[in-house]
Design an enzyme around this catalytic site. Structure first.
Site, short mmCIF file in Angstrom:
data_model
loop_
_atom_site.label_atom_id
_atom_site.label_comp_id
_atom_site.label_asym_id
_atom_site.label_seq_id
_atom_site.Cartn_x
_atom_site.Cartn_y
_atom_site.Cartn_z
N SER A 114 0.83 -1.33 -0.15
CA SER A 114 0.21 -0.03 0.12
C SER A 114 0.88 1.25 0.09
O SER A 114 1.79 1.47 -0.82
CB SER A 114 -1.06 -0.08 1.44
OG SER A 114 -1.86 0.99 1.03
N ASP A 248 -9.87 -5.87 -3.81
CA ASP A 248 -9.16 -4.81 -3.09
C ASP A 248 -10.11 -3.45 -3.19
O ASP A 248 -10.41 -2.86 -4.21
CB ASP A 248 -7.99 -4.48 -3.68
CG ASP A 248 -7.14 -3.36 -2.89
OD1 ASP A 248 -7.69 -2.56 -2.21
OD2 ASP A 248 -5.91 -3.46 -3.02
N HIS A 276 -7.40 -5.83 0.23
CA HIS A 276 -6.28 -5.21 0.06
C HIS A 276 -5.08 -5.70 0.92
O HIS A 276 -3.96 -5.22 0.70
CB HIS A 276 -6.52 -3.64 0.95
CG HIS A 276 -5.46 -2.57 0.79
ND1 HIS A 276 -5.06 -2.29 -0.41
CD2 HIS A 276 -4.94 -1.86 1.80
CE1 HIS A 276 -4.01 -1.23 -0.28
NE2 HIS A 276 -4.11 -1.15 1.13
#
Length: 338
Positions: A114, A248, A276
Site C-alpha cells: 500500500s 481490493d 487489500h
C-alpha cells in the site's frame, strides 16, 4: 492504552507467533523500532499507513529460514517515535536508507504494501544501487482512485473524528456498518475490519497526527496525488513482482494491470477473493511467491551510465503517456467532485 478489537489479532500478533521481538535504534535522534531475523540475502518489509511491522509478523519466520528479514516500524507508526516531522514518501525512503546504514545492510529485496509500496518505489528511484528486487503489494501511486474512507480522513477535522472513536461506545455504529458490509459480501466489507483495526489501534494524539500527516502527503479529497507511473520506466532491469487482491476496495485491482503495463518485464500475481491485504488472506502462498521470485531472479545490476541513458531517452511514447496520465487524473478529480 488502545483498545484491541477481535479482528485486530492478525495485525498485532504476539512475539511467539513468529514475528520476533521488537528492537530499537536511534537514528537522527529519533527512536526507530524494527524486527530482524534470519541470515542470508536481505528482504525488507515496508508496511502501509497506520500499520506497523506487526502486520508482517506471520511471514517473518518463514522468510527468515533463508534470508535476513528486516521489518521496520516507519517513523510515526507502531513503536517508533512520532515527532512533528516530514512524513512524505521521500522522507520515508531516506529514513529506510539510514536505518539500513545503521544496521550495516547494503542491498535489499524490497517488499512494500500500500503506502509502503509507494515508499518502496521511491527508495528504488532515489537509491537504485541498493535494490536487488521489488515486490509491490496493493501498492499506492498507480492512479488517483482510492477508497472514499481514506479521502474522507484526509479532510479537515479528521483528527477530531478519530479521537471521538476512542469514547466508550462511539465505535458501535461504525462496527454495525462494517458488519452489514461484511454480511453483504462487499469488497469494502472485506477490507473494513482490517482498516478499522488500524485506525482504532492509534494509541494517542501523536499517533493520530502522524497518521493524518502521512495520509495527506499522498491523498486529498479527490484521491491519490502522488504517482509512480511517470518514473517507473527507470526500474527497467530491476526484477519486479506485483501482487494484488481482486477484491481490493482501497486501491482497485485495475491499478495492478496499469502498473504491470507500465513496468515491462514485471510479474503480476492476482489473489482471487482477497482484498487489500492479500498476504493476510493467503500467507503461505505469498511467502512461496516471494521465495520463488527471489530464487528465480538475479539481483538488479545497476549502473550510473545505464541510469543516464534511461533518463535521456525517457519513457517510450512519453508525450502520449503523460497526456493520458493527466487525462485520467483530471477525469478522476471531476468524478470525485460530483
Amino acid at each position: 492504552m488502545a483498545r484491541i478489537l477481535p479482528f485486530q489479532s492478525r495485525l498485532l500478533p504476539t512475539d511467539d507467533e513468529g514475528g520476533g521481538t521488537l528492537r530499537f535504534r536511534t537514528v537522527h535522534g529519533y527512536r526507530r523500532a524494527y524486527r530482524i531475523a534470519g541470515e542470508g540475502p536481505a528482504i525488507l518489509l515496508i508496511h502501509g499507513i497506520g500499520a506497523s511491522s506487526a502486520t508482517w509478523a506471520p511471514l517473518i519466520a518463514p522468510l527468515a529460514r533463508t534470508h535476513t528479514v528486516i521489518a521496520p516500524d516507519l517513523l510515526g507508526h507502531g513503536a517508533s517515535e512520532k515527532p512533528r516531522a516530514d512524513y512524505s514518501v521521500a522522507a520515508y525512503a531516506n529514513g529506510i536508507r539510514d536505518l539500513l546504514g545503521v544496521l550495516g545492510i547494503e542491498r535489499v529485496t524490497l517488499v512494500g504494501h500500500s503506502f509502503g509500496g509507494g515508499v518502496t518505489m521511491q527508495f528504488a528511484y532515489q537509491f537504485p544501487e541498493r535494490v536487488d528486487r521489488l515486490v509491490l503489494v496493493s501498492t499506492g501511486g498507480v492512479g488517483p482512485q482510492v477508497s472514499p474512507v481514506l479521502r474522507g480522513v484526509s479532510l479537515p477535522g479528521a483528527a477530531l473524528l478519530l479521537s471521538l472513536l476512542e469514547l466508550p461506545g462511539a465505535d458501535l455504529p461504525v462496527r454495525a456498518v462494517v458488519g452489514l458490509l461484511r454480511l453483504l459480501d462487499t469488497g469494502l466489507g472485506q477490507d473494513a475490519p482490517e482498516l478499522m483495526g488500524l485506525v482504532e489501534a492509534l494509541p494517542d494524539v501523536w499517533a493520530r497526527t502522524a497518521f493524518i500527516r502521512t495520509l495527506r502527503s499522498v491523498v486529498d479529497w479527490r484521491g491519490q496525488v502522488v504517482t509512480m507511473l511517470d518514473r517507473c520506466y527507470l526500474a527497467e532491469g530491476m526484477p519486479t513482482m506485483l501482487v494484488w487482491g481482486d477484491r481490493d476496495s482501497v486501491l482497485p485491482v485495475d491499478h495492478a494491470f496499469t502498473a504491470h503495463q507500465a513496468m515491462p518485464g514485471s510479474r503480476l500475481e492476482i489473489f482471487g477473493g482477497a482484498g487489500h491485504f492479500p498476504f493476510h488472506s493467503d500467507p503461505a502462498r505469498f511467502v512461496g511467491l516471494v521465495e520463488e521470485f527471489v530464487r528465480e531472479t538475479a539481483p538488479a545490476d545497476w549502473s550510473a551510465e545505464r541510469w543516464r541513458q534511461l533518463l535521456r531517452a525517457g519513457r517510450p511514447g512519453e508525450e502520449a503517456f503523460v497526456g493520458e496520465l493527466e487525462r485520467r487524473y483530471r477525469e478522476a478529480s471531476e468524478r470525485s467532485a460530483t
